[in-house]
Structure formats: structure tokens, C-alpha cells
Design an enzyme around this catalytic site. Sequence first.
Site, PDB file in Angstrom:
ATOM      1  N   ILE A 110       0.860  -1.184   0.000  1.00 14.30           N
ATOM      2  CA  ILE A 110       0.000   0.000   0.000  1.00 14.30           C
ATOM      3  C   ILE A 110       0.893   1.229   0.000  1.00 14.30           C
ATOM      4  CG2 ILE A 110      -0.215  -0.036   2.537  1.00 14.30           C
ATOM      5  CD1 ILE A 110      -3.082   1.114   2.111  1.00 14.30           C
ATOM      6  N   VAL A 141       4.796  -1.209   2.911  1.00 14.85           N
ATOM      7  CA  VAL A 141       4.449   0.181   2.618  1.00 14.85           C
ATOM      8  C   VAL A 141       5.306   0.672   1.464  1.00 14.85           C
ATOM      9  CG1 VAL A 141       4.240   2.516   3.529  1.00 14.85           C
ATOM     10  CG2 VAL A 141       3.789   0.556   5.022  1.00 14.85           C
ATOM     11  N   LYS A 142       4.644   1.234   0.446  1.00 12.44           N
ATOM     12  CA  LYS A 142       5.363   1.734  -0.731  1.00 12.44           C
ATOM     13  C   LYS A 142       5.784   3.183  -0.515  1.00 12.44           C
ATOM     14  CE  LYS A 142       4.065   0.598  -5.028  1.00 12.44           C
ATOM     15  NZ  LYS A 142       3.170   0.329  -6.200  1.00 12.44           N
ATOM     16  N   ILE A 143       7.070   3.440  -0.745  1.00 13.38           N
ATOM     17  CA  ILE A 143       7.631   4.783  -0.620  1.00 13.38           C
ATOM     18  C   ILE A 143       8.380   5.101  -1.911  1.00 13.38           C
ATOM     19  CG2 ILE A 143       9.263   6.249   0.643  1.00 13.38           C
ATOM     20  CD1 ILE A 143       8.739   4.529   3.116  1.00 13.38           C
TER      21      ILE A 143
END
Length: 372
Positions: A110, A141-143
Site C-alpha cells: 500500500i 508500505v510503498k515509498i
Amino acid sequence: MSQNQYTKALDAAGVSLWLDDLSRDRINSGDLQNLIETKTITGVTTNPAIFGKALTTGTAYDAQLAELAAAGADALSAVVEMTTDDVRSACDVLAPVYEATNGYDGRVSIEVDPRLAWDTDETVAQAIDLSKKVGRPNVMVKIPATEQGLPAITRVLAEGISVNVTLIFSLERYRQVVNAWLTGLERARSEGRDLATIHSVASFFVSRVDTEIDNQLEAAQLPAEQLLQLRGRAGIANARLAYRIFEQMQDTERWRLLSSNGANLQRPLWASTGTKNPDYSDVRYVNGLVAEYTVNTLPEDTLNAVADHGEITGNRIPDNYEMDDAHMDDLARAGIDYAQVVAKLETEGLEKFVEAWNELLEGIEQRLEQYK
């Protein structure tokens, strides 16, 4: 139900296949479970455009939208509520894969609000919040790999949160991502965290590189033979040279020390693997990037194409480094400015995500109004 022979062969070659799509309908209908059972899907990635399509079409979210409107939710909080619910549900569907692979696969990604891509502190804060809100060990977690995103990646990993680094186009930026990841693991270790529980992938975008470079080659009005020799090869060459960096990293004392403390490799993930040019094979960005310890995240059309006529060849990524180096040199001689190309692609990629996010918020705002 038996696994498809081609997708199973990719898995056996060390390529994890993740679906680049998610919706509540896909979860509730059992379609996601079916893809796990029949097409060797072992993970899911999402982005603002994917959620924009899911949340603003169909009726799957109507009941929740009505509840959120009654509670006075604004568009942003409603989007966060609905997307984290979907990711949590997908994490549960993939939990058996996660457990069977000891956390290596079974992952659902996400993304942080793309408008925060230039703000390190806000990115870190939201990454931690999203991880807690989903509340599942297999969430990633997408960064984005912006300059401001790099220290955020380090800090989020140091918190013990698994990270999918997204929007990587250049080899230089990938080296910086590798450094940010190693630094994050070193900090996690110094804080006494269990490194074995922290996973990461580095999403290297492929087909968009070909689209941009092909356009520039066409505009350069090169001789037909030279154009034919150069076009359509940069995306895969760029990705394979990134894999060389991945291999070189493993031969460092820095990695060996972390590995001896239980750390997991940050796997290269091939993103943007749907073929955009109809002249090219619809499986070229899968067939051309087969190597162990990699992930390929596929739109459903590409997954179906791979299942139908994918091919595992004996030509491994490391066998092509010399040819790929030569190709990048040929592009430079033809007037292609690599630094300009990758900078443009990063800027455009972020702009597309921000635009998709704003459109999503606007669409949800309108739907909330209908229930008030």
C-alpha cells in the site's frame, strides 16, 4: 486446481509473481484466491491509479461509503479507511503464502499519499500509520525513491516496517536506494530489532523507459537500420544492469554482516511490465527478466499472456551484462541523454500518481455527497 505450467516455471526459476491490481470485488469473489491457486500469484501491489479505478466503479464500496458519510468522514479519511480495509483483507487471503515462505512472499503493498513524496517526515509518519492501520505482518508500505524518500525509507525500515521502494528508473538512484535500505537495517539492528522480520523490494520500472527512449530515437530521424537495432531494448538492459548492482551488493562486507544477523535481501522488483507498444511481445518484460531473488508485478492482462505463452529460456540476466553495457553506450552515441530520460520519467511518474490520487479524492468526495 493445478498451477499453470509457465507461471510455475517462473516461480521455480526464482521469480515471484505479484498481481499489480486489487479491488474489493476481486477479494470477495474469490478471484484473488483463484489466481494464487492457478497462476502462482504470491503477492499484490497497489497504487493510486489502481485504487482510483476500484473505489469509483461498481457497488462494492457503497455500504461503507454510506457509513463513512453518516459519520462525517471527509474524502481523504474515507479513502484511507477503504484502501486499508482492502489491503488488510488481501493480506489475510495471502497469509498462507506468507507463512509457507517465512515472509518472503505473501506480501501486499500500500502506497503512502503520493503528494508527500517530497516531504520526508510526513512520509515516515504516514508509513507508520498505514502499517499500524492495516495491522498485518505481511503488509509492505510503498515509498517513492525521490531524494526526500531515501531518508524516509531508512527511517521506516529502522522501525521494523517492511518497505516496497517504488518509482526507480535510474541505476544511480537504485544504488542510493540500496544504501538507504542497508542503512535502515543497520539502524534496526542497533535498536535491537529482529532483522529476519523486515523485508524489502526495490521496484525498478521497465516499459516506461522503452516508451520514452523509443520516442526520442524516432524523433532523432536515425537511419532505419540503426533505429531498428536500438529501439525497444533499453528498458530490459537498464533493469538487467540494476540486477548487476544487486549482485555486487551481496559481495560486500556490509551486507555479509547484516546477513549474518538474519537480514533478508532487498529483492529487485520489475514494475511497469505491461507492454505498451503493440509492436512488441506482450510477455517481453517477463521473459527478458528471469533471475532468482526477483519479483515481477503484473497487470492481469500480462499475467494471462504469460500463463498462455510465457517462456523460460536458458539466457540468464548475468549473461547479458556486456551486451547491455554496449547497448547503453550505443544509445549515448545516438544522442540519448540517459540522465535526462530517467529524471523526466521520475517526475512524470510522480505527477501521474498525484493526478490519480487527486482524481480519486474528487470522485470519493462526490460519492460521499450523495449519501449526505
